[in-house]
Design a protein around this motif. Sequence first.
Motif, PDB file in Angstrom:
ATOM      1  N   LYS A 149       0.817  -1.215   0.000  1.00 46.21           N
ATOM      2  CA  LYS A 149       0.000   0.000   0.000  1.00 46.21           C
ATOM      3  C   LYS A 149       0.852   1.268   0.000  1.00 46.21           C
ATOM      4  O   LYS A 149       0.360   2.349  -0.312  1.00 46.21           O
ATOM      5  CB  LYS A 149      -0.939  -0.001   1.213  1.00 46.21           C
ATOM      6  CG  LYS A 149      -2.041  -1.050   1.127  1.00 46.21           C
ATOM      7  CD  LYS A 149      -2.893  -1.079   2.386  1.00 46.21           C
ATOM      8  CE  LYS A 149      -3.977  -2.135   2.292  1.00 46.21           C
ATOM      9  NZ  LYS A 149      -4.789  -2.224   3.533  1.00 46.21           N
ATOM     10  N   LYS A 205      -4.502   0.021  -6.165  1.00 48.43           N
ATOM     11  CA  LYS A 205      -3.966   0.115  -4.807  1.00 48.43           C
ATOM     12  C   LYS A 205      -5.065   0.737  -3.954  1.00 48.43           C
ATOM     13  O   LYS A 205      -5.433   1.892  -4.158  1.00 48.43           O
ATOM     14  CB  LYS A 205      -2.704   0.980  -4.825  1.00 48.43           C
ATOM     15  CG  LYS A 205      -1.825   0.799  -3.630  1.00 48.43           C
ATOM     16  CD  LYS A 205      -0.538   1.558  -3.814  1.00 48.43           C
ATOM     17  CE  LYS A 205      -0.818   3.044  -3.920  1.00 48.43           C
ATOM     18  NZ  LYS A 205      -0.018   3.863  -3.038  1.00 48.43           N
ATOM     19  N   ASP A 207      -7.244   0.837   0.029  1.00 45.60           N
ATOM     20  CA  ASP A 207      -7.322   0.528   1.453  1.00 45.60           C
ATOM     21  C   ASP A 207      -8.796   0.445   1.816  1.00 45.60           C
ATOM     22  O   ASP A 207      -9.494   1.456   1.860  1.00 45.60           O
ATOM     23  CB  ASP A 207      -6.628   1.617   2.270  1.00 45.60           C
ATOM     24  CG  ASP A 207      -6.416   1.200   3.713  1.00 45.60           C
ATOM     25  OD1 ASP A 207      -6.760   0.054   4.047  1.00 45.60           O
ATOM     26  OD2 ASP A 207      -5.929   2.021   4.513  1.00 45.60           O
ATOM     27  N   THR A 237      -5.003  -4.312  -3.581  1.00 40.60           N
ATOM     28  CA  THR A 237      -4.535  -4.525  -2.206  1.00 40.60           C
ATOM     29  C   THR A 237      -5.708  -4.523  -1.233  1.00 40.60           C
ATOM     30  O   THR A 237      -5.548  -4.856  -0.066  1.00 40.60           O
ATOM     31  CB  THR A 237      -3.552  -3.416  -1.792  1.00 40.60           C
ATOM     32  OG1 THR A 237      -4.203  -2.141  -1.968  1.00 40.60           O
ATOM     33  CG2 THR A 237      -2.290  -3.451  -2.617  1.00 40.60           C
TER      34      THR A 237
END
Length: 291
Positions: A149, A205, A207, A237
């Motif tokens: 990340k 990428k 979160d 991710t």
Amino acid sequence: MDSKINTNHALFINWIPPFIEILKEKGGSATPKEIREGIAEKMKLDDKFLTERTEKSNILRFENQVYWAKQYLAWENLVETSKHGIWALTDEGWKTSFDFNTALELHRKWVKIHSEIRKSKKKGEQAVIEVSEEEIEEKKNLSLLDILKRTTPTGFEHLCGRLLREYDFVDIEISPRSRDGGIDGTATLKLNSFVNMSVYFQCKKYDGTVPISHIREFIGVLATEQNGVDRGLFITTGTLPKTAYELEKKQTKLELIDGEKLIEMFEKAELGVKPRTVYDPVLSFFKQYTE
């Protein structure tokens, strides 16, 4: 053979500059075969030269020379080799370029170093490697997913391409970010000696949970691609919503790789990670000593 090749020194020194160039052109990693073919093309090497074998061991001379070029670059920490034999640039390798003269300097440097090592071994001396406390602490606190990340968007795309090479993907190309058209990269998966599969991949990428809209957009790109594509890999991710996996079942071209599966792929390939053994106490064994 190209007249520009310097034959006054070890021939493999000539292969060092194009070796680095090819890795950069390939996005930072390549198979040994891709490196050899790239050098042969750049240096205009003919079939006679490429098929020449050594007298004693009967191995291909050029293949052995390319290996030695890679070895010197590895000693300089510019190139590394993965568990599955993929050659890749290190951070320093990306920053470095060579011409023949600088490649010759590299060769002379390591000839001298190994000469000194041999002398020190005879004297019983031992090298000491120092690791900073900060480096040790960072390794303890960061998980692999945390590190992924932290990569830049472009860095993550190249890293995904690097990972795919470990799983028999070849001809990997990263799309320029200014005109990727919803596709971060293309690749070919070699299923066997006769059958190849064309692949597009998208790298997110993220979160948290990836919005389903991103998956739908990727499916749309796969569906409208005029040239046709066999598979589309959506790599992230983050986590994926349940509806994403429902779409995967309906869309035969779609393959989803979430953060958990991505970590498994890195660990299986031992790419950027080192395995370790952890010992857990067996409580039943110690019972007689604690009661």
